[in-house]
Design a protein around this motif. Structure first.
Motif, PDB file in Angstrom:
ATOM      1  N   PHE A 104       6.247  12.859   7.134  1.00  0.00           N
ATOM      2  CA  PHE A 104       6.528  14.059   6.454  1.00  0.00           C
ATOM      3  C   PHE A 104       5.328  14.178   7.573  1.00  0.00           C
ATOM      4  O   PHE A 104       5.934  15.568   7.942  1.00  0.00           O
ATOM      5  N   VAL A 105       4.109  13.689   7.621  1.00  0.00           N
ATOM      6  CA  VAL A 105       3.629  14.644   8.863  1.00  0.00           C
ATOM      7  C   VAL A 105       4.366  14.916   9.930  1.00  0.00           C
ATOM      8  O   VAL A 105       3.581  15.282  11.356  1.00  0.00           O
ATOM      9  N   TYR A 106       5.153  14.157  10.472  1.00  0.00           N
ATOM     10  CA  TYR A 106       6.165  14.282  11.967  1.00  0.00           C
ATOM     11  C   TYR A 106       7.247  15.254  11.889  1.00  0.00           C
ATOM     12  O   TYR A 106       7.299  15.815  11.073  1.00  0.00           O
ATOM     13  N   PRO A 107       7.037  15.871  13.567  1.00  0.00           N
ATOM     14  CA  PRO A 107       7.992  17.067  12.815  1.00  0.00           C
ATOM     15  C   PRO A 107       9.523  16.612  12.306  1.00  0.00           C
ATOM     16  O   PRO A 107      10.193  15.019  12.610  1.00  0.00           O
ATOM     17  N   ALA A 108      10.587  17.514  11.865  1.00  0.00           N
ATOM     18  CA  ALA A 108      11.860  17.034  11.577  1.00  0.00           C
ATOM     19  C   ALA A 108      12.434  16.747  12.084  1.00  0.00           C
ATOM     20  O   ALA A 108      13.623  16.674  12.510  1.00  0.00           O
ATOM     21  N   GLN A 109      12.042  17.787  13.510  1.00  0.00           N
ATOM     22  CA  GLN A 109      13.374  17.400  14.592  1.00  0.00           C
ATOM     23  C   GLN A 109      13.111  15.954  14.943  1.00  0.00           C
ATOM     24  O   GLN A 109      14.049  15.441  15.579  1.00  0.00           O
ATOM     25  N   LEU A 110      12.140  15.412  14.986  1.00  0.00           N
ATOM     26  CA  LEU A 110      11.991  14.040  16.041  1.00  0.00           C
ATOM     27  C   LEU A 110      13.544  13.658  15.234  1.00  0.00           C
ATOM     28  O   LEU A 110      14.359  12.315  15.411  1.00  0.00           O
TER      29      LEU A 110
ATOM     30  N   VAL B 155       1.226  -1.327   0.199  1.00  0.00           N
ATOM     31  CA  VAL B 155      -0.026  -0.281  -0.168  1.00  0.00           C
ATOM     32  C   VAL B 155       0.893   1.268  -0.434  1.00  0.00           C
ATOM     33  O   VAL B 155       1.640   1.924   0.846  1.00  0.00           O
ATOM     34  N   PRO B 156       0.845   1.595  -0.925  1.00  0.00           N
ATOM     35  CA  PRO B 156       1.467   3.192  -1.364  1.00  0.00           C
ATOM     36  C   PRO B 156       0.763   4.341  -0.408  1.00  0.00           C
ATOM     37  O   PRO B 156       0.416   4.712   0.604  1.00  0.00           O
ATOM     38  N   LEU B 157       1.800   5.162   0.383  1.00  0.00           N
ATOM     39  CA  LEU B 157       1.815   6.140   1.659  1.00  0.00           C
ATOM     40  C   LEU B 157       2.032   7.230   0.518  1.00  0.00           C
ATOM     41  O   LEU B 157       2.619   7.391  -0.013  1.00  0.00           O
ATOM     42  N   ALA B 158       1.276   8.308   1.228  1.00  0.00           N
ATOM     43  CA  ALA B 158       1.200  10.008   0.809  1.00  0.00           C
ATOM     44  C   ALA B 158       2.444  10.394   1.629  1.00  0.00           C
ATOM     45  O   ALA B 158       2.724  10.203   2.515  1.00  0.00           O
ATOM     46  N   ALA B 159       3.373  10.978   0.553  1.00  0.00           N
ATOM     47  CA  ALA B 159       4.092  11.432   0.987  1.00  0.00           C
ATOM     48  C   ALA B 159       4.585  13.002   1.455  1.00  0.00           C
ATOM     49  O   ALA B 159       5.423  13.738   1.183  1.00  0.00           O
ATOM     50  N   SER B 160       2.864  13.766   0.855  1.00  0.00           N
ATOM     51  CA  SER B 160       3.001  15.409   1.027  1.00  0.00           C
ATOM     52  C   SER B 160       1.397  15.264   1.304  1.00  0.00           C
ATOM     53  O   SER B 160      -0.056  14.208   1.050  1.00  0.00           O
ATOM     54  N   LEU B 161       0.965  16.218   1.606  1.00  0.00           N
ATOM     55  CA  LEU B 161      -0.790  16.597   2.000  1.00  0.00           C
ATOM     56  C   LEU B 161      -1.597  16.474   1.496  1.00  0.00           C
ATOM     57  O   LEU B 161      -2.561  16.152   0.553  1.00  0.00           O
ATOM     58  N   ASP B 162      -0.871  17.268  -0.261  1.00  0.00           N
ATOM     59  CA  ASP B 162      -1.627  16.949  -1.527  1.00  0.00           C
ATOM     60  C   ASP B 162      -1.828  15.527  -1.801  1.00  0.00           C
ATOM     61  O   ASP B 162      -3.049  15.738  -2.719  1.00  0.00           O
TER      62      ASP B 162
ATOM     63  N   ALA C  25       0.851  15.693  11.811  1.00  0.00           N
ATOM     64  CA  ALA C  25       0.097  17.363  11.576  1.00  0.00           C
ATOM     65  C   ALA C  25      -0.746  16.680  10.215  1.00  0.00           C
ATOM     66  O   ALA C  25      -0.161  17.255   9.558  1.00  0.00           O
ATOM     67  N   VAL C  26      -2.004  16.562  10.624  1.00  0.00           N
ATOM     68  CA  VAL C  26      -3.180  16.367   9.448  1.00  0.00           C
ATOM     69  C   VAL C  26      -4.295  17.031   9.762  1.00  0.00           C
ATOM     70  O   VAL C  26      -4.922  16.905  10.643  1.00  0.00           O
ATOM     71  N   PRO C  27      -4.973  17.318   8.196  1.00  0.00           N
ATOM     72  CA  PRO C  27      -6.048  18.417   8.799  1.00  0.00           C
ATOM     73  C   PRO C  27      -7.057  17.998   8.438  1.00  0.00           C
ATOM     74  O   PRO C  27      -7.673  18.279   8.572  1.00  0.00           O
ATOM     75  N   VAL C  28      -7.614  16.724  10.089  1.00  0.00           N
ATOM     76  CA  VAL C  28      -8.662  16.459   9.721  1.00  0.00           C
ATOM     77  C   VAL C  28      -9.323  16.815  10.892  1.00  0.00           C
ATOM     78  O   VAL C  28      -9.086  17.990  11.654  1.00  0.00           O
TER      79      VAL C  28
END
Length: 338
Positions: free
Chosen positions: A153-159, A129-136, A187-190
């Motif tokens: 990509f939904v998780y902070p880059a700091q992690l 199953v492919p994962l989304a690489a961006s919100l688009d 960070a998902v705009p649900v």
């Protein structure tokens, strides 16, 4: 130890935005070393920050993210648990697909296994199953299939930076913190989120995070068996953002027969095949009932349904009529002859 780390690890007082900002800036500047990173992660894993400190942590990370849509995706629910508790098959991933097959718009965020035998990302890799690489991309998947599985990509880059600094120590060592806070880092705009919390109580810090301004309408789920999903074999409590609770009594909506072993994970090499069997409706008993219950919760939280019994029945139909397995095969590009 870097000075920016001291007030966070010391914990004589809750760390506020200034302290967390200083820490993230030190990380960005390359001023933290391997020892600093391990001290930070060990402190966070030993005990969750106090509510005010955890809120400040999340807020300061949010300010460093790329811009997100101004309004959430309507009628869309994210399902993600904290991990921990008794090991089970990938119930949240399966219930996400069942709910989507019923017409619920579902986002499934998750990670690789920290405590479970096979995390949601591990399983999706095996299934193809492919994962989304961006919100688009996630938005496009929602429009095409009614469901999106999000990548890192939904998780902070700091992690990711902390993970690199921690090498050769694996981030799995710090799985307790990452699992507990992870559902609130995506960070998902649900519009809504359903998060199972392992253990039979909600830590005060998580209550504060779930109810923070700007957060999706978040349902926190607990049960006496300590699983991070709703289970058919016991009572379940849904903790609502306004502080009230809803108890789903065992046997009221689905049969309560069975035992925890009926929900146990299979060997990693058999996980994908077993998952397809479950979605094809060939798993009965408590596993099927548990999937129906979790899929119904997503339908209710998203506002797709307002009647629990109807939502449970729809989930059963999606399993019996092949809608759930058909959705999975469309996502993987498999043309399954009926």
């Amino acid at each position: 130890m870097h000075p920016a780390l001291v007030p966070i690890v010391d914990r004589r007082a809750p760390a506020g935005p200034d302290q967390w900002d200083a820490l993230w800036q030190a990380l960005a500047d390359g001023a933290l070393d391997h020892g600093d990173t391990l001290a930070l992660l060990a402190s966070l894993t030993a005990a969750l920050p106090e509510p005010d400190s955890l809120l400040a942590l999340l807020d300061t990370l949010d300010r460093r993210r790329p811009a997100r849509p101004a309004t959430p995706w309507p009628g869309t629910v994210n399902v993600v648990g904290t991990g921990g508790g008794p090991p089970t098959v990938n119930l949240s991933t399966a219930s996400a697909l069942v709910a989507a097959a019923c017409g619920v718009r579902v986002v499934k965020s998750g990670s690789r296994a920290h405590t479970a035998r096979t995390g949601s990302i591990d399983l999706l890799d095996r299934l193809g199953v492919p994962l989304a690489a961006s919100l688009d991309q996630a938005s496009g998947q929602l429009d095409a299939h009614g469901i999106a599985f999000t990548g890192p990509f939904v998780y902070p880059a700091q992690l990711a930076r902390l993970a690199l600094l921690a090498i050769p120590t694996s981030m799995r060592v710090f799985g307790r913190f990452l699992n507990t806070v992870g559902p609130f880092l995506a960070a998902v705009p649900v519009a809504a989120q359903v998060t199972g919390v392992s253990g039979d109580e909600i830590p005060p810090a998580l209550r504060a995070v779930a109810a923070r301004p700007g957060a999706p309408t978040t349902w926190l789920v607990t049960n006496p068996l300590g699983a991070d999903e709703l289970l058919s074999i016991c009572d379940n409590t849904i903790h609502l953002p306004d502080g009230s609770t809803l108890t789903l009594r065992a046997g009221d909506l689905v049969p309560a027969d069975g035992a925890p072993d009926d929900l146990a994970p299979v060997a990693r090499e058999a996980a994908a095949g077993h998952f397809r069997t479950v979605l094809a409706g060939r798993a009965g008993g408590s596993l099927r009932a548990t999937l129906q219950l979790n899929a119904a919760a997503l339908a209710m939280a998203a506002g797709h349904r307002d009647d629990w019994a109807k939502a449970v029945a729809e989930a059963g139909e999606a399993l019996d009529e092949g809608a759930a397995i058909d959705l999975l095969e469309r996502l993987t590009g498999v043309d399954r002859a009926r």
